[in-house]
Design a protein around this motif. Structure first.
Motif, PDB file in Angstrom:
ATOM      1  N   HIS A 150      76.806  24.458  -4.042  1.00 14.41           N
ATOM      2  CA  HIS A 150      75.589  23.413  -4.083  1.00 14.41           C
ATOM      3  C   HIS A 150      75.832  23.004  -5.823  1.00 14.41           C
ATOM      4  O   HIS A 150      76.021  24.083  -6.769  1.00 14.41           O
ATOM      5  CB  HIS A 150      74.298  23.631  -3.663  1.00 14.41           C
ATOM      6  CG  HIS A 150      73.996  23.655  -2.527  1.00 14.41           C
ATOM      7  ND1 HIS A 150      74.092  22.572  -1.524  1.00 14.41           N
ATOM      8  CD2 HIS A 150      74.129  24.764  -1.447  1.00 14.41           C
ATOM      9  CE1 HIS A 150      73.949  22.934  -0.344  1.00 14.41           C
ATOM     10  NE2 HIS A 150      73.864  24.389  -0.470  1.00 14.41           N
ATOM     11  N   PRO A 152      73.606  21.542  -8.676  1.00 18.36           N
ATOM     12  CA  PRO A 152      72.095  21.097  -9.041  1.00 18.36           C
ATOM     13  C   PRO A 152      72.035  19.765  -9.400  1.00 18.36           C
ATOM     14  O   PRO A 152      73.068  19.267  -9.964  1.00 18.36           O
ATOM     15  CB  PRO A 152      71.901  22.026  -9.840  1.00 18.36           C
ATOM     16  CG  PRO A 152      72.713  23.301  -9.972  1.00 18.36           C
ATOM     17  CD  PRO A 152      74.037  22.720  -9.546  1.00 18.36           C
ATOM     18  N   GLN A 310      77.586  30.492  -7.441  1.00 17.16           N
ATOM     19  CA  GLN A 310      76.148  29.667  -6.952  1.00 17.16           C
ATOM     20  C   GLN A 310      75.171  30.003  -8.035  1.00 17.16           C
ATOM     21  O   GLN A 310      74.433  29.257  -8.418  1.00 17.16           O
ATOM     22  CB  GLN A 310      75.735  30.002  -5.869  1.00 17.16           C
ATOM     23  CG  GLN A 310      74.704  29.107  -5.301  1.00 17.16           C
ATOM     24  CD  GLN A 310      75.068  27.620  -5.166  1.00 17.16           C
ATOM     25  OE1 GLN A 310      75.804  27.213  -4.391  1.00 17.16           O
ATOM     26  NE2 GLN A 310      74.308  26.925  -6.170  1.00 17.16           N
ATOM     27  N   GLU A 311      75.020  31.486  -8.239  1.00 12.95           N
ATOM     28  CA  GLU A 311      74.285  31.751  -9.182  1.00 12.95           C
ATOM     29  C   GLU A 311      74.458  31.247 -10.594  1.00 12.95           C
ATOM     30  O   GLU A 311      73.361  30.759 -11.399  1.00 12.95           O
ATOM     31  CB  GLU A 311      74.053  33.304  -9.450  1.00 12.95           C
ATOM     32  CG  GLU A 311      73.238  33.838 -10.680  1.00 12.95           C
ATOM     33  CD  GLU A 311      73.341  35.385 -10.832  1.00 12.95           C
ATOM     34  OE1 GLU A 311      72.606  35.923 -11.721  1.00 12.95           O
ATOM     35  OE2 GLU A 311      74.333  36.035 -10.155  1.00 12.95           O
ATOM     36  N   MET A 313      75.911  28.304 -10.994  1.00 13.17           N
ATOM     37  CA  MET A 313      75.485  26.865 -11.053  1.00 13.17           C
ATOM     38  C   MET A 313      74.044  26.641 -11.206  1.00 13.17           C
ATOM     39  O   MET A 313      73.481  25.796 -12.008  1.00 13.17           O
ATOM     40  CB  MET A 313      75.893  26.320  -9.699  1.00 13.17           C
ATOM     41  CG  MET A 313      77.597  25.822  -9.742  1.00 13.17           C
ATOM     42  SD  MET A 313      77.722  24.413 -10.874  1.00 13.17           S
ATOM     43  CE  MET A 313      79.530  24.317 -10.543  1.00 13.17           C
ATOM     44  N   ASP A 314      73.497  27.643 -10.521  1.00 10.19           N
ATOM     45  CA  ASP A 314      71.705  27.409 -10.688  1.00 10.19           C
ATOM     46  C   ASP A 314      71.350  27.781 -12.250  1.00 10.19           C
ATOM     47  O   ASP A 314      70.486  27.110 -12.563  1.00 10.19           O
ATOM     48  CB  ASP A 314      71.287  28.383  -9.614  1.00 10.19           C
ATOM     49  CG  ASP A 314      71.464  28.132  -8.162  1.00 10.19           C
ATOM     50  OD1 ASP A 314      71.943  27.125  -7.909  1.00 10.19           O
ATOM     51  OD2 ASP A 314      71.296  29.025  -7.638  1.00 10.19           O
ATOM     52  N   ILE A 315      71.809  28.750 -12.716  1.00  9.49           N
ATOM     53  CA  ILE A 315      71.738  28.926 -14.094  1.00  9.49           C
ATOM     54  C   ILE A 315      71.938  27.606 -15.016  1.00  9.49           C
ATOM     55  O   ILE A 315      71.323  27.350 -15.913  1.00  9.49           O
ATOM     56  CB  ILE A 315      72.248  30.337 -14.626  1.00  9.49           C
ATOM     57  CG1 ILE A 315      71.507  31.521 -14.094  1.00  9.49           C
ATOM     58  CG2 ILE A 315      72.137  30.266 -16.165  1.00  9.49           C
ATOM     59  CD1 ILE A 315      72.135  32.665 -14.316  1.00  9.49           C
ATOM     60  N   CYS A 316      73.056  27.105 -14.741  1.00 11.27           N
ATOM     61  CA  CYS A 316      73.566  25.910 -15.553  1.00 11.27           C
ATOM     62  C   CYS A 316      72.490  24.791 -15.445  1.00 11.27           C
ATOM     63  O   CYS A 316      72.302  24.207 -16.340  1.00 11.27           O
ATOM     64  CB  CYS A 316      74.927  25.763 -15.321  1.00 11.27           C
ATOM     65  SG  CYS A 316      76.031  26.696 -15.556  1.00 11.27           S
ATOM     66  N   GLY A 317      72.093  24.688 -14.160  1.00 11.26           N
ATOM     67  CA  GLY A 317      71.025  23.649 -13.844  1.00 11.26           C
ATOM     68  C   GLY A 317      69.756  23.840 -14.619  1.00 11.26           C
ATOM     69  O   GLY A 317      69.107  22.768 -15.073  1.00 11.26           O
ATOM     70  N   LYS A 318      69.286  25.065 -14.803  1.00 10.57           N
ATOM     71  CA  LYS A 318      68.250  25.525 -15.178  1.00 10.57           C
ATOM     72  C   LYS A 318      68.240  25.164 -16.959  1.00 10.57           C
ATOM     73  O   LYS A 318      67.243  24.785 -17.413  1.00 10.57           O
ATOM     74  CB  LYS A 318      67.745  27.006 -15.060  1.00 10.57           C
ATOM     75  CG  LYS A 318      66.696  27.409 -15.686  1.00 10.57           C
ATOM     76  CD  LYS A 318      66.415  28.899 -15.627  1.00 10.57           C
ATOM     77  CE  LYS A 318      65.192  29.646 -16.439  1.00 10.57           C
ATOM     78  NZ  LYS A 318      65.065  30.991 -16.060  1.00 10.57           N
TER      79      LYS A 318
END
Length: 359
Positions: A150, A152, A310-311, A313-318
């Motif tokens: 996914h 973000p 995925q981790e 990507m989520d950190i990049c989103g944060k």
């Protein structure tokens, strides 16, 4: 092995090279039907990686022509197979280097699919059905959902695309060396290109002191002023290298040009680690004395597993981390590849496959 199977019934427009000249031209080909474990993705953007250039020109002697490159793919799901979990139509998603793995070995079971010895890549690979894989220089992709992530909502789809290769390539060794969740380490990044500039962003986001190590003095202003690096060392300056001896806890070497690791190792503290993610054409020069007298370690790393991707990507989103990019239309791919060969890009080309960006 075949280019297609009877199940390849979907006609797709893309861009391919047909010989070692590496010249890209429009290409019509077939993709498989959406299977029970598949998602169909309308491709919006695809990054251009230096690996694409190597494959297009058959630098490594393994290219299967015609080749449709591209492993930094972002897009939107248009169809979902009956066994797919966690994805639905209209989801914003990304596909990186991986197309298939055995799903049964210790590495696949531990979400390290990137180290499976039956790993197959998203292009120039052999899929489970025996067909040759074609990548993201195309309008549409059918992918097994287990190799999809996914994106973000906070991230732009064009600037997020290179994270699927460049991003995970530098994120994985940082995580492996406990740089996520800890703060205050002194880390070095060798090379300020497509990989290096993302590594600097990660290092600063994770709370570390970041030193860029480069042969190009002209990149100092960019490294510090634009990317936020704390220090800059010109690796060809003996005085600067000597002054920085034994100052760094960890170094990430992103350079693909031939170079010796000896001088770089001397920058590490005792017990320091040098992680190599660049792939020079010739064997790496690794003197023994800097290793022995500094109790230092040299490690390699290639991309990351799906859970780790995925981790990331989520950190990049944060942290709102994306790549610095130059968006191009498909008719400029050859020009971009020529510029990439000359390192004339800051820092990643991204192809506007769907024509969504105002250019």
């Amino acid at each position: 092995m075949a280019q297609t199977t009877p199940n390849h019934t979907q006609t797709v427009s893309g861009w391919a090279a047909h010989d070692s000249s590496g010249k890209i031209t429009p290409y019509i080909f077939k993709r498989r039907e959406n299977g029970v474990n598949d998602v169909t993705i309308e491709i919006l953007y695809c990054g251009i990686c230096h690996t694409d250039l190597h494959h297009l020109r058959n630098d490594w002697g393994i290219t299967m022509y015609p080749i449709v490159p591209g492993h930094e793919i972002t897009g939107v799901i248009t169809k979902v197979g009956s066994n797919v979990k966690g994805f639905k139509v209209r989801d914003r998603v990304g596909v990186g280097c991986l197309a298939a793995s055995c799903l049964e070995c210790e590495f696949c079971n531990n979400s390290q699919e990137n180290y499976c010895d039956q790993l197959q890549f998203i292009y120039n690979g052999i899929f489970w059905d025996g067909s040759i894989t074609y990548g993201g220089y195309s309008k549409m992709l059918v992918a097994d959902y287990r190799y999809v992530v996914h994106i973000p909502e906070t991230l732009a789809m064009d600037a997020a695309a290179p994270l699927l290769c460049a991003g995970i390539t530098v994120f994985s060794p940082m995580k492996d060396n406990n740089l996520i969740g800890s703060m205050g380490k002194k880390i070095g990044v060798v090379g300020l290109g497509g990989l290096g500039h993302v590594a600097v962003k990660f290092g600063k986001a994770f709370g570390h002191h970041v030193t860029v190590i480069s042969t190009s003095p002209s990149k100092e202003e960019e490294a510090k002023g634009r990317l936020g690096a704390d220090d800059f060392i010109v690796s060809t300056d003996a005085k600067e290298m000597q002054a920085a001896r034994r100052t760094l806890d960890f170094i990430l070497d992103t350079v693909s040009a031939n170079h010796s690791l000896g001088p770089i190792l001397e920058l590490l503290k005792v017990n320091g680690t040098l992680a190599v993610v660049g792939a020079p054409e010739k064997p790496i020069e690794l003197p023994s004395f800097p290793l022995i007298f500094g109790k230092r370690a040299v490690k390699g790393s290639i991309i990351g597993g799906m859970r780790e991707t995925q981790e990331m990507m989520d950190i990049c989103g944060k942290h709102n981390i994306t790549c610095d990019i130059e968006v191009i239309k498909p008719d400029k791919i050859n020009e971009a590849l020529d510029r990439l060969a000359r390192n004339d890009v800051r820092y990643r080309f991204v192809i506007d496959i769907a024509g969504k960006s105002p250019l």
